[in-house]
Scaffold this motif. Structure first.
Motif, PDB file in Angstrom:
ATOM      1  N   ASP A  94       1.846   3.732   2.157  1.00 14.45           N
ATOM      2  CA  ASP A  94       2.158   3.166   0.838  1.00 14.45           C
ATOM      3  C   ASP A  94       0.936   2.671   0.075  1.00 14.45           C
ATOM      4  N   LEU A  95       0.139   1.797   0.697  1.00 17.07           N
ATOM      5  CA  LEU A  95      -0.972   1.146   0.018  1.00 17.07           C
ATOM      6  C   LEU A  95      -2.279   1.408   0.753  1.00 17.07           C
ATOM      7  N   THR A  96      -3.370   1.414   0.022  1.00 18.69           N
ATOM      8  CA  THR A  96      -4.662   1.697   0.656  1.00 18.69           C
ATOM      9  C   THR A  96      -4.991   0.690   1.747  1.00 18.69           C
ATOM     10  N   ILE A  97      -4.567  -0.555   1.555  1.00 21.81           N
ATOM     11  CA  ILE A  97      -4.894  -1.588   2.543  1.00 21.81           C
ATOM     12  C   ILE A  97      -4.026  -1.477   3.789  1.00 21.81           C
ATOM     13  N   ASN A  98      -3.041  -0.560   3.756  1.00 19.96           N
ATOM     14  CA  ASN A  98      -2.211  -0.295   4.936  1.00 19.96           C
ATOM     15  C   ASN A  98      -2.497   1.080   5.523  1.00 19.96           C
ATOM     16  N   ARG A 109       8.691   0.564  -1.703  1.00 22.38           N
ATOM     17  CA  ARG A 109       7.254   0.321  -1.706  1.00 22.38           C
ATOM     18  C   ARG A 109       6.828  -0.535  -2.897  1.00 22.38           C
ATOM     19  N   MET A 110       7.580  -0.500  -3.978  1.00 24.65           N
ATOM     20  CA  MET A 110       7.269  -1.350  -5.129  1.00 24.65           C
ATOM     21  C   MET A 110       7.430  -2.819  -4.761  1.00 24.65           C
ATOM     22  N   MET A 111       8.482  -3.116  -4.005  1.00 23.76           N
ATOM     23  CA  MET A 111       8.680  -4.484  -3.534  1.00 23.76           C
ATOM     24  C   MET A 111       7.600  -4.868  -2.526  1.00 23.76           C
ATOM     25  N   ARG A 112       7.203  -3.925  -1.703  1.00 23.53           N
ATOM     26  CA  ARG A 112       6.146  -4.204  -0.733  1.00 23.53           C
ATOM     27  C   ARG A 112       4.831  -4.523  -1.448  1.00 23.53           C
ATOM     28  N   ALA A 113       4.581  -3.863  -2.565  1.00 20.03           N
ATOM     29  CA  ALA A 113       3.347  -4.113  -3.314  1.00 20.03           C
ATOM     30  C   ALA A 113       3.292  -5.557  -3.814  1.00 20.03           C
ATOM     31  N   VAL A 114       4.382  -6.036  -4.413  1.00 23.64           N
ATOM     32  CA  VAL A 114       4.364  -7.422  -4.913  1.00 23.64           C
ATOM     33  C   VAL A 114       4.428  -8.408  -3.750  1.00 23.64           C
ATOM     34  N   ARG A 115       5.049  -7.999  -2.653  1.00 17.37           N
ATOM     35  CA  ARG A 115       5.075  -8.868  -1.476  1.00 17.37           C
ATOM     36  C   ARG A 115       3.664  -9.089  -0.927  1.00 17.37           C
ATOM     37  N   PHE A 116       2.885  -8.016  -0.826  1.00 18.46           N
ATOM     38  CA  PHE A 116       1.519  -8.173  -0.318  1.00 18.46           C
ATOM     39  C   PHE A 116       0.644  -8.952  -1.298  1.00 18.46           C
ATOM     40  N   ALA A 117       0.924  -8.830  -2.576  1.00 18.41           N
ATOM     41  CA  ALA A 117       0.194  -9.646  -3.558  1.00 18.41           C
ATOM     42  C   ALA A 117       0.430 -11.123  -3.279  1.00 18.41           C
ATOM     43  N   GLN A 124       1.419 -12.455  -0.343  1.00 14.35           N
ATOM     44  CA  GLN A 124       0.926 -12.848   0.973  1.00 14.35           C
ATOM     45  C   GLN A 124      -0.592 -12.964   1.016  1.00 14.35           C
ATOM     46  N   LEU A 125      -1.282 -12.061   0.305  1.00 15.67           N
ATOM     47  CA  LEU A 125      -2.735 -12.002   0.394  1.00 15.67           C
ATOM     48  C   LEU A 125      -3.448 -12.634  -0.799  1.00 15.67           C
ATOM     49  N   GLY A 126      -2.727 -12.852  -1.898  1.00 15.65           N
ATOM     50  CA  GLY A 126      -3.374 -13.384  -3.084  1.00 15.65           C
ATOM     51  C   GLY A 126      -4.131 -12.332  -3.862  1.00 15.65           C
ATOM     52  N   PHE A 127      -3.746 -11.051  -3.687  1.00 16.11           N
ATOM     53  CA  PHE A 127      -4.402  -9.943  -4.371  1.00 16.11           C
ATOM     54  C   PHE A 127      -3.679  -9.645  -5.683  1.00 16.11           C
ATOM     55  N   HIS A 128      -4.345  -8.885  -6.577  1.00 12.16           N
ATOM     56  CA  HIS A 128      -3.708  -8.483  -7.830  1.00 12.16           C
ATOM     57  C   HIS A 128      -3.379  -6.989  -7.793  1.00 12.16           C
ATOM     58  N   LEU A 129      -2.377  -6.613  -8.555  1.00 14.17           N
ATOM     59  CA  LEU A 129      -1.954  -5.217  -8.606  1.00 14.17           C
ATOM     60  C   LEU A 129      -2.904  -4.400  -9.472  1.00 14.17           C
ATOM     61  N   GLU A 130      -3.421  -3.306  -8.925  1.00  8.62           N
ATOM     62  CA  GLU A 130      -4.277  -2.398  -9.678  1.00  8.62           C
ATOM     63  C   GLU A 130      -3.492  -1.809 -10.846  1.00  8.62           C
ATOM     64  N   PHE A 188      11.810  -9.466  -0.514  1.00  7.02           N
ATOM     65  CA  PHE A 188      11.889 -10.602  -1.439  1.00  7.02           C
ATOM     66  C   PHE A 188      11.579 -11.901  -0.710  1.00  7.02           C
ATOM     67  N   VAL A 189      12.158 -12.084   0.464  1.00  6.60           N
ATOM     68  CA  VAL A 189      11.940 -13.315   1.230  1.00  6.60           C
ATOM     69  C   VAL A 189      10.476 -13.423   1.664  1.00  6.60           C
ATOM     70  N   LYS A 190       9.902 -12.316   2.124  1.00  8.21           N
ATOM     71  CA  LYS A 190       8.491 -12.346   2.526  1.00  8.21           C
ATOM     72  C   LYS A 190       7.604 -12.687   1.334  1.00  8.21           C
TER      73      LYS A 190
END
Length: 403
Positions: free
Chosen positions: A117-121, A162-170, A172-178, A204-206
């Motif tokens: 899904d994401l480059t960091i994964n 994967r769209m939800m996973r993207a905002v979830r990782f934002a 969790q990690l404090g990253f911004h969406l490209e 959503f919970v994560k």
């Protein structure tokens, strides 16, 4: 590329990699565990990807379980541990935006990582700790960026979650969406309608429990993903308030209690119906609605013997946490004091029971018996009478609870 030490869970799983490699196949640690290792975060479990096909893996190990063999995953059991080993694979088109129409096993690590899904994964790590990064994941980690692998729209059409996973990782990690990834979420947010509520809820919970909730929630709101979640279609302003809670949310029932509060839901029946739409378990619904009701009470009143007794010390302390998170002042000491001074902590502690009352009245049981015990319990908790059998019997007789 960066090299990380093989320690902890990686070291424990190393014999699995070695066994596969000794048979002439490639094997790597992959996914989130590698990302966490690169970020120097704790690693709790590991996943393994390999060029060996499932049947080849089964021949290499004495104990295996076919947990998802049609998708290439075999669980290897070794020294009281279990490891999911998945064959490198590519996937066909996705007609329902959640499951591939077919899976093809391949021998190429890069082809396998292309479907992540994401480059960091999309990292892999070999048995020496050397990181394989084909899609710029390390640079995105350094720049604190959430970016889809390849074309974002293709990744989200493969699995809309994967769209939800993207905002979830934002979150969790404090990253911004490209930018391109964010735009693809905006365009494809409606595809979330194809995803089971249970899967959406997990992400959503994560996200809500992420240490950087504002980053994740901002993406969740501005991309319109929230509109395709149960009961949230008009809740953008309320969700903005959730994003501003003072401290990280550490428990799932806290997530739901705070959400109910900011949505302006007060009645327990309405709260229950809302959480039911999210497909929570009956137990979690009860825990969340109990906490929500106690929290609403605490916004107006101090704790009493009755509230601490009814909801118990643990839940009462959780209500104080919620008060702090919404900018009020919790009072843990008050809860502790009241709990310490309670004459009883459950009905089992009551110095009277149905058997004693029936012996005293020489009557058969009935609805009156339950009413009598409840009255005694309430009076003892309030401190109206001591928790002594004789005193309770006198109280019940004088107040016509015992015929």
């Amino acid at each position: 590329m960066k090299q990380v030490p093989i320690t902890g869970e990686f070291k424990k799983a190393l014999p699995v990699l070695k066994t596969i490699q000794s048979a002439g196949f490639e094997a790597y640690f992959v996914g989130g565990s590698v990302r966490d290792a690169v970020l120097n975060k704790a690693v709790n479990d590991v996943d393994i990807a390999t060029s060996a096909f499932p049947q080849e893996i089964k021949k290499l190990f004495k104990k295996t379980v076919d947990v998802g063999i049609e998708h290439g995953t075999v669980m290897v059991l070794m020294e009281d541990e279990s490891y999911e080993v998945t064959t490198f694979r590519t996937e066909s088109t996705y007609q329902d935006f959640r499951r591939p129409d077919s899976v093809t096993f391949v021998r190429s690590l890069k082809e396998d990582l292309k479907r992540r899904d994401l480059t960091i994964n999309a990292f892999a790590m070999d048995d020496t700790g050397e990181i394989k990064d084909f899609f710029g994941g390390e640079q995105d980690l350094n720049n604190k960026v959430i970016r889809a692998v390849g074309k974002a729209e293709e990744r989200f059409h493969e699995d809309a979650l994967r769209m939800m996973r993207a905002v979830r990782f934002a979150a969790q990690l404090g990253f911004h969406l490209e930018a391109d990834t964010f735009y693809a979420i905006v365009v494809n947010a409606h595809l979330l309608k194809n995803i089971a509520v249970e899967r959406i809820r997990i992400e959503f919970v994560k996200m809500a429990m992420g240490k950087h909730l504002m980053e994740g929630m901002t993406g969740f709101i501005e991309s319109n993903l929230y509109k395709y979640c149960p009961g949230l279609i008009h809740a953008n302003k309320e969700l903005e308030k959730v994003a501003k809670v003072k401290e990280p949310i550490e428990n799932e029932r806290h997530v739901w209690a705070l959400l109910l509060y900011y949505l302006g839901i007060q009645e327990e029946k309405e709260a229950h119906a809302f959480l039911k739409r999210w497909k929570l378990s009956n137990q979690l619904i009860k825990e969340s609605t109990d906490l929500h009701q106690l929290f609403l009470h605490r916004l107006l009143f101090e704790h009493t013997n009755e509230t601490v007794y009814q909801y118990k010390k643990e839940r009462a302390l959780e209500a104080e946490i919620l008060l702090n998170q919404v900018g009020k002042t919790g009072n843990n000491k008050s809860v502790e004091r009241i709990d310490d001074e309670l004459p009883i902590h459950s009905r089992d502690d009551l110095a009277i029971n149905g058997k004693i009352i029936l012996q005293e009245t020489e009557r058969s049981g009935g609805k009156w018996l339950g009413i009598a015990i409840s009255a005694a319990e309430k009076a003892v908790v309030k401190g109206k009478l001591a928790n002594e059998t004789s005193e309770i019997l006198i109280y019940l007789k004088e107040n016509n609870y015992m015929p």
